[in-house]
Design an enzyme around this catalytic site. Structure first.
Site, short mmCIF file in Angstrom:
data_model
loop_
_atom_site.label_atom_id
_atom_site.label_comp_id
_atom_site.label_asym_id
_atom_site.label_seq_id
_atom_site.Cartn_x
_atom_site.Cartn_y
_atom_site.Cartn_z
N CYS A 161 -6.97 -28.22 11.08
CA CYS A 161 -8.18 -29.05 11.20
C CYS A 161 -7.89 -30.54 11.03
CB CYS A 161 -9.24 -28.58 10.22
SG CYS A 161 -9.89 -26.95 10.66
N CYS B 244 -13.14 -28.59 6.75
CA CYS B 244 -11.86 -27.99 6.34
C CYS B 244 -10.76 -29.04 6.38
CB CYS B 244 -11.53 -26.84 7.30
SG CYS B 244 -9.96 -26.04 6.95
N ASP C 85 -7.89 -7.54 0.08
CA ASP C 85 -6.95 -7.79 1.18
C ASP C 85 -7.61 -7.34 2.48
OD1 ASP C 85 -6.57 -4.75 0.82
OD2 ASP C 85 -5.45 -5.20 2.63
N HIS D 257 -5.71 -21.62 9.89
CA HIS D 257 -7.06 -22.03 9.47
C HIS D 257 -7.81 -20.88 8.78
CE1 HIS D 257 -11.11 -23.51 9.38
NE2 HIS D 257 -11.45 -22.34 9.90
N ASP E 82 0.86 -1.19 0.00
CA ASP E 82 0.00 0.00 0.00
C ASP E 82 0.90 1.24 0.00
OD1 ASP E 82 1.03 0.15 2.51
OD2 ASP E 82 -0.89 -0.03 3.56
N CYS F 241 -7.43 -28.16 6.30
CA CYS F 241 -6.17 -27.45 6.55
C CYS F 241 -5.34 -28.20 7.60
CB CYS F 241 -6.42 -26.00 6.97
SG CYS F 241 -6.76 -25.76 8.73
ZN LIG Z 1 -9.02 -25.57 9.00
#
Ligand SMILES: [Zn+2]
Length: 379
Positions: free
Chosen positions: A311, A306, A268, A337, A94, A308
């Site tokens: 998880c 999820c 963003d 996550h 930015d 990830c």
């Molecule tokens: Zn997750």
């Protein structure tokens, strides 16, 4: 030759959203995309390897913060921001404008730039279009932003008109001061608040300067959701179809989907990582505050849908315990996550555009999220 180019792959027949690619000196990114924020040249608690594992394609960093600490000269000496932080994919910075206007209470806006006090030391500082370009040229991101005035919300029409006109004059000065246009793309920022004629004036001014990309600024500053959507509806159609469009400071799941539907390509926000450090997780069924006592003996993952790292391997009870004890690993897992969640959401948005069904996807997603007007804040 321009530093970046935008390739429009497909427009969703159902919603009008755009599927595309932005080609940059550090590789191509798939749009619409969410960009994790690495304020101080790090996405808080996560390594570049972890960001790549979750398929982060581009990150954002903050000119104002890096200017104050460690200073753009040190980063330049290291070989630029990519080398300094060991991130070889695209980076957007930015301009520092937003921080000057949001962090500093003591500021004096003049035509030449803004005088203000450092939010850490109180030292007097001055930021101008030329200075913002010099810092970003030294940092070396693929995409840099013009220095603009960020008006408060709400702002009166007279104030907004004067601000839009100053932002256009500053945009012209930014282009003149930019030293590396073949290596770094400079985006203009359309301002004008909720005033349609001022958004039009701002867009026309900036388009006449022929930037390689355009941002919609001055949203997500406290206005109601329907105001944001309305402003996008009359602003994005003003922007060139062959250039990327970036909605600044937006990171809630609903706003990402609604922004994409209104023709936005890039987003963003610090939201996913900031709330993660308070123990709050974004899940397919809405927000989950893992700190809460009811999760003390809950051995399910944060989000059962999820896949990830957090998880797949850890329970709500364990993460709650870590977060309650201020253990860094707990914040790492919630941050991982939440970013994975938004990046995966954008993958699903791109797939829905490809299949001409983004409005259907929105309905399914909102239904599962439990989104309605009453709990709109639960995102
Ligand atoms: Zn997750």
């Amino acid at each position: 030759m321009a530093a970046i180019s935008y390739e429009l792959i497909k427009t969703c027949q159902q919603s009008g959203a755009r599927l595309g690619k932005i080609h940059t000196p550090h590789g191509s990114i798939d749009t619409p995309i969410f960009m994790p924020v690495g304020t101080l040249a790090t996405v808080k608690t996560l390594s570049p390897n972890e960001l790549k594992d979750m398929n982060a394609q581009i990150i954002l960093s903050n000119t104002y913060h890096l200017w104050l600490r460690p200073g753009e000269d040190i980063i330049s000496e290291a070989g630029g921001l990519h080398t300094f932080m060991n991130w070889d994919r695209p980076i957007l910075t930015d301009s520092g404008g937003y921080q000057v206007f949001s962090l500093s209470k003591l500021r004096d806006i003049k035509e030449e730039g803004v005088h203000f006090r450092n939010h850490i030391s109180g030292e007097k500082l001055f930021l101008s279009p030329e200075k913002a370009m010099q810092i970003q040229n030294a940092l070396g991101p693929d995409i840099m932003m013009a220095f603009d005035e960020c008006p408060p919300y709400p702002a009166g029409r007279d104030y907004m008109k004067a601000s839009v006109e100053r932002t256009s004059r500053w945009a012209e000065r930014c282009l003149e001061a930019h030293q590396r246009p073949n290596e770094q793309a400079l985006f203009g920022i359309v301002q004008g608040g909720e005033y349609e004629d001022l958004r039009k004036q701002s867009a026309n001014d900036l388009i006449s300067l022929d930037f390689p990309g355009y941002a919609v600024g001055g949203l997500s500053v406290g206005e109601p959701k329907d105001v944001m959507n309305r402003v996008l509806e009359f602003t994005t159609p003003l922007l060139p179809k062959d250039k990327p469009r970036y909605l600044m400071g937006v990171g809630s799941a609903d706003s990402l989907i609604d922004g994409a539907i209104r023709g936005i390509d890039m987003f963003d926000c610090v939201l996913p990582t900031r709330i993660a450090r308070n123990g709050t997780c974004m899940t397919t069924n809405g927000r989950l505050v893992v700190r809460n006592a009811k999760y003390a003996r809950d051995f399910k993952p944060i989000d059962e849908h999820c896949d990830c790292y957090a998880c797949r391997n850890y329970s709500r009870a364990y993460i709650r315990h870590l977060v309650k004890c201020n253990e860094t690993f707990g914040f790492r897992l919630t941050s991982y996550h939440n970013l994975h969640f938004l990046l995966t959401l954008m993958q699903r948005v791109r797939k829905a555009i490809l299949e001409d069904r983004l409005l259907d996807f929105r309905e399914e997603f909102f239904e599962q999220y439990g989104f309605n007007k009453e709990n709109a804040k639960n995102f």
